[in-house]
Design a protein around this motif. Structure first.
Motif, PDB file in Angstrom:
ATOM      1  N   HIS A 160       0.830  -1.203   0.000  1.00  0.00           N
ATOM      2  CA  HIS A 160       0.000   0.000   0.000  1.00  0.00           C
ATOM      3  C   HIS A 160       0.867   1.258   0.000  1.00  0.00           C
ATOM      4  CE1 HIS A 160      -3.172   2.814   1.046  1.00  0.00           C
ATOM      5  NE2 HIS A 160      -2.535   3.136   2.152  1.00  0.00           N
ATOM      6  N   GLN A 161       1.907   1.274   0.817  1.00  0.00           N
ATOM      7  CA  GLN A 161       2.770   2.446   0.896  1.00  0.00           C
ATOM      8  C   GLN A 161       3.526   2.689  -0.406  1.00  0.00           C
ATOM      9  OE1 GLN A 161       2.965   4.816   3.259  1.00  0.00           O
ATOM     10  NE2 GLN A 161       1.235   3.743   4.201  1.00  0.00           N
ATOM     11  N   ALA A 162       3.888   1.611  -1.101  1.00  0.00           N
ATOM     12  CA  ALA A 162       4.604   1.767  -2.375  1.00  0.00           C
ATOM     13  C   ALA A 162       3.685   2.264  -3.485  1.00  0.00           C
ATOM     14  CB  ALA A 162       5.229   0.435  -2.778  1.00  0.00           C
ATOM     15  N   LEU A 163       2.428   1.860  -3.451  1.00  0.00           N
ATOM     16  CA  LEU A 163       1.499   2.215  -4.527  1.00  0.00           C
ATOM     17  C   LEU A 163       0.816   3.556  -4.306  1.00  0.00           C
ATOM     18  CD1 LEU A 163      -0.223  -1.247  -5.088  1.00  0.00           C
ATOM     19  CD2 LEU A 163       1.527  -0.181  -6.532  1.00  0.00           C
ATOM     20  N   LYS A 164       0.641   3.948  -3.055  1.00  0.00           N
ATOM     21  CA  LYS A 164      -0.150   5.142  -2.739  1.00  0.00           C
ATOM     22  C   LYS A 164       0.359   6.410  -3.436  1.00  0.00           C
ATOM     23  CE  LYS A 164      -2.195   7.607   1.184  1.00  0.00           C
ATOM     24  NZ  LYS A 164      -3.573   7.431   0.677  1.00  0.00           N
ATOM     25  N   PRO A 165       1.678   6.686  -3.449  1.00  0.00           N
ATOM     26  CA  PRO A 165       2.137   7.909  -4.130  1.00  0.00           C
ATOM     27  C   PRO A 165       1.818   7.924  -5.620  1.00  0.00           C
ATOM     28  CG  PRO A 165       3.861   7.019  -2.705  1.00  0.00           C
ATOM     29  CD  PRO A 165       2.787   5.981  -2.799  1.00  0.00           C
ATOM     30  N   ARG A 166       1.590   6.754  -6.195  1.00  0.00           N
ATOM     31  CA  ARG A 166       1.250   6.666  -7.619  1.00  0.00           C
ATOM     32  C   ARG A 166      -0.259   6.679  -7.856  1.00  0.00           C
ATOM     33  NH1 ARG A 166       5.822   3.429 -10.390  1.00  0.00           N
ATOM     34  NH2 ARG A 166       7.388   3.145  -8.759  1.00  0.00           N
ATOM     35  N   ARG A 167      -1.015   6.855  -6.760  1.00  0.00           N
ATOM     36  CA  ARG A 167      -2.474   6.825  -6.801  1.00  0.00           C
ATOM     37  C   ARG A 167      -2.979   5.481  -7.351  1.00  0.00           C
ATOM     38  NH1 ARG A 167      -5.507   9.811 -10.149  1.00  0.00           N
ATOM     39  NH2 ARG A 167      -7.256   8.687  -9.251  1.00  0.00           N
ATOM     40  N   LEU A 168      -2.341   4.413  -6.908  1.00  0.00           N
ATOM     41  CA  LEU A 168      -2.710   3.067  -7.312  1.00  0.00           C
ATOM     42  C   LEU A 168      -2.976   2.219  -6.075  1.00  0.00           C
ATOM     43  CD1 LEU A 168       0.020   2.446 -10.041  1.00  0.00           C
ATOM     44  CD2 LEU A 168      -2.412   2.856 -10.472  1.00  0.00           C
ATOM     45  N   ARG A 169      -3.754   1.182  -6.267  1.00  0.00           N
ATOM     46  CA  ARG A 169      -3.907   0.127  -5.273  1.00  0.00           C
ATOM     47  C   ARG A 169      -4.301  -1.138  -6.003  1.00  0.00           C
ATOM     48  NH1 ARG A 169      -9.209  -1.154  -4.521  1.00  0.00           N
ATOM     49  NH2 ARG A 169     -10.831   0.437  -4.678  1.00  0.00           N
ATOM     50  N   THR A 170      -4.216  -2.269  -5.314  1.00  0.00           N
ATOM     51  CA  THR A 170      -4.696  -3.505  -5.919  1.00  0.00           C
ATOM     52  C   THR A 170      -6.216  -3.563  -5.799  1.00  0.00           C
ATOM     53  OG1 THR A 170      -4.282  -4.703  -3.851  1.00  0.00           O
ATOM     54  CG2 THR A 170      -2.557  -4.757  -5.522  1.00  0.00           C
ATOM     55  N   LEU A 171      -6.820  -4.437  -6.592  1.00  0.00           N
ATOM     56  CA  LEU A 171      -8.278  -4.498  -6.676  1.00  0.00           C
ATOM     57  C   LEU A 171      -8.896  -4.712  -5.291  1.00  0.00           C
ATOM     58  CD1 LEU A 171     -10.764  -4.554  -8.564  1.00  0.00           C
ATOM     59  CD2 LEU A 171     -10.422  -7.026  -8.759  1.00  0.00           C
ATOM     60  N   ALA A 172      -8.491  -5.769  -4.610  1.00  0.00           N
ATOM     61  CA  ALA A 172      -8.773  -5.943  -3.184  1.00  0.00           C
ATOM     62  C   ALA A 172      -7.413  -5.817  -2.505  1.00  0.00           C
ATOM     63  CB  ALA A 172      -9.401  -7.297  -2.913  1.00  0.00           C
ATOM     64  N   TRP A 173      -7.331  -5.002  -1.446  1.00  0.00           N
ATOM     65  CA  TRP A 173      -5.988  -4.590  -1.042  1.00  0.00           C
ATOM     66  C   TRP A 173      -5.649  -4.888   0.411  1.00  0.00           C
ATOM     67  CZ3 TRP A 173      -5.859   0.345   1.716  1.00  0.00           C
ATOM     68  CH2 TRP A 173      -7.054   1.063   1.683  1.00  0.00           C
ATOM     69  N   GLY A 174      -6.215  -5.975   0.945  1.00  0.00           N
ATOM     70  CA  GLY A 174      -5.710  -6.489   2.201  1.00  0.00           C
ATOM     71  C   GLY A 174      -6.718  -6.536   3.326  1.00  0.00           C
ATOM     72  N   THR A 175      -6.293  -7.119   4.418  1.00  0.00           N
ATOM     73  CA  THR A 175      -7.080  -7.243   5.636  1.00  0.00           C
ATOM     74  C   THR A 175      -6.588  -6.221   6.660  1.00  0.00           C
ATOM     75  OG1 THR A 175      -5.543  -8.919   6.457  1.00  0.00           O
ATOM     76  CG2 THR A 175      -7.466  -9.699   5.244  1.00  0.00           C
TER      77      THR A 175
END
Length: 519
Positions: free
Chosen positions: A124-139
């Motif tokens: 999440h921390q790596a993707l957030k600055p790129r305004r990205l996330r995975t489709l379902a992104w964790g518990t």
């Protein structure tokens, strides 16, 4: 056989030759820690294997199985269904925590590839600055829970509108029992032909050990709206939650029954964590809005939960604020129609701004032991399932009170078709190393301590089994199947036979997490 294997020095010689001495842990305290999950102690592992890349992982598995040693993969250790607890002593437990690299972020093709030990929080921390996330992104345990563990056990919370975490997967690289590395398919489309990725998804390591995972990416929301509502009873709550889910209005749609809500109130104030408040304010998009929303959270404190029976919390997200505000207005109309009353929306704001908090809630607010059990039901069976579970608690009230056992529940929509009922038990009992090493030290220091309470633990185990039986009667599905949920009993005979045949094909000596899934 296990005793003979443990005594053979050539086992360690073969493992050391394959992976080197630094990758193997044999310390007694470490073995005890790694051989327990949140609820249970398992058979003591022979050693813990900590590979640093997929080649080492493959060499270690091949060396172990060639010696007749069972291998059991472990992710972040947040399981409570025996997923990585070996049935027999002498297994090689694989800790993938050192395989935690993000290998590739492909913004053009909207995919990300990670090693199995990467945590959801790290991703999440790596993707957030790129305004990205995975489709379902964790518990919610994503600060420790790993992507590989999620792909093996399955799970749901963040991005539940997109399904469970395995629905976000495109392909895996999986190490089989003989050390071969199998790729389950293409890295941009699933499936091309029969769904081989799906075959290894939610397998609890019974078919192979995941080395790398490629996931679908989506754009993170640019606009958010939050809502919280109080409901007088379970039927009203489920009616609103289900209708909101069917309409697809919320990315997250979850809540608590009266007891679990009371437990949350007993914990530290939601505004006490300055980092949470600052992050929530930043997420509002403008300084003025941040100040206004921050002031609301501070003013609300915990009082907004006073005298609230069932609470429902929702997040709508999208590209445009006007659109998500309209969705939240539609959500509020549904909630009110089902008897809901708007309350302060502090909980969804704080959670969305800090999606992976410390796992301090893996024990009760007073240091009690904690364990959930769950079932996934269609909307049409939620009230029946809830009422049957409450009837069980009513029948067992005297026994539970005698042992100091209490129970609440988290309730959540998982898709347009499905909702989760997750009863949660609290009871006085000694904490184990897994709790003491997972909880923040300053929080742990504030907790009360209890002596071992095997009678209460046994009663909780029986009640969990009884609830699983109720869910079985209602044809429920489950996440984290592992050793807790009856997959064979829930499966079509021909389908179960096919799964057993696949197990024999990829693991003919039954050395890949034997007993998991009931295989």
């Amino acid at each position: 056989m296990a005793t003979t294997i443990e005594a053979r020095s050539d086992v360690f010689a073969a493992l050391t030759a394959a992976v080197g001495p630094d990758a193997l842990v044999r310390d007694a305290d470490e073995l005890r820690y790694y051989s327990q999950d949140v609820f249970s102690d398992g058979a003591l592992a022979l050693a813990v294997f900590r590979p640093t890349d997929k080649a080492m992982l493959a060499r270690g598995i091949a060396a172990a199985t060639a010696q007749g040693i069972a291998v059991v993969p472990r992710g972040g250790g947040m399981s409570y269904t025996g997923g990585y607890l070996a049935d027999q002593p002498g297994a090689l437990l694989i800790d993938t925590g050192a395989m935690n690299r993000i290998l590739d972020i492909n913004e053009e093709d909207m995919t990300v590839t990670v090693e199995a030990g990467c945590t959801w929080a790290q991703l999440h921390q790596a993707l957030k600055p790129r305004r990205l996330r995975t489709l379902a992104w964790g518990t919610l345990s994503g600060i420790r829970a790993t992507v590989g563990g999620g792909m093996s056990q399955n799970g749901v919370f963040w991005g539940a509108a997109g399904g469970t975490v395995v629905d976000a997967a495109l392909c895996f690289e999986v190490v089989l029992a003989d050390g071969r590395i199998l790729s389950t398919g293409g890295d941009f489309f699933r499936p091309f032909g029969p769904d081989i990725t799906g075959l290894f998804a939610a397998d609890c390591g019974a078919l192979g050990v995941k080395a790398t995972i490629t996931l679908k990416l989506v754009r993170d929301g640019a606009a958010f709206a939050y809502g919280s509502f109080a409901f007088p009873d379970a039927a009203a709550y489920f009616g609103a939650m289900s209708e909101i889910a069917r309409e697809g209005l919320a990315s997250e749609n979850f809540g608590f029954d009266p007891y679990l809500q009371a437990q949350r109130v007993k914990r530290d104030s939601l505004t006490k964590d300055a980092k949470s408040l600052v992050n929530m304010m930043k997420a509002q998009g403008s300084v003025l809005k941040a100040l206004k929303e921050g002031a609301k959270v501070v003013a609300a404190g915990r009082a907004f939960l006073d005298d609230v029976p069932f609470s429902l919390h929702l997040i709508a997200e999208g590209r445009h604020q006007s659109a998500v505000d309209a969705d939240m207005m539609a959500i509020e109309a549904i909630a009110v129609r089902h008897g809901g009353k708007p309350i302060e929306n502090t909980i969804p704001k704080i959670l969305r701004a800090n999606p992976f908090p410390p796992v301090n809630s893996m024990v009760g607010p007073g240091g009690e032991r904690w364990v959930p059990v769950h079932g996934l039901l269609p909307h049409s069976r939620l009230v029946e399932g809830w009422n049957r579970i409450q009837a069980l608690f009513a029948d067992e009230r005297a026994a539970m009170e005698a042992q100091g056992i209490a129970a609440g529940a988290m309730l959540a929509a998982v898709s347009r078709q499905t909702c989760l009922i997750e009863p949660v038990f609290f009871w006085p009992d000694a904490l184990e190393p897994i709790h003491c090493r997972s909880i923040e030290p300053d929080h742990l220091a504030k907790l009360g301590r209890f002596p071992p309470n095997p009678e209460a633990h046994a009663l909780v185990a029986r009640l969990r089994s009884d609830i699983i039986g109720i869910f079985r009667d209602l044809d429920a599905a489950h996440l984290q199947v592992a050793r807790a949920y009856p997959l064979a009993a829930a499966s079509d005979d021909a389908a179960w036979g096919l799964l057993r045949a696949i197990k024999r094909a990829v693991d003919p000596d039954n050395l890949m997490n034997p007993g998991s899934l009931g295989l």
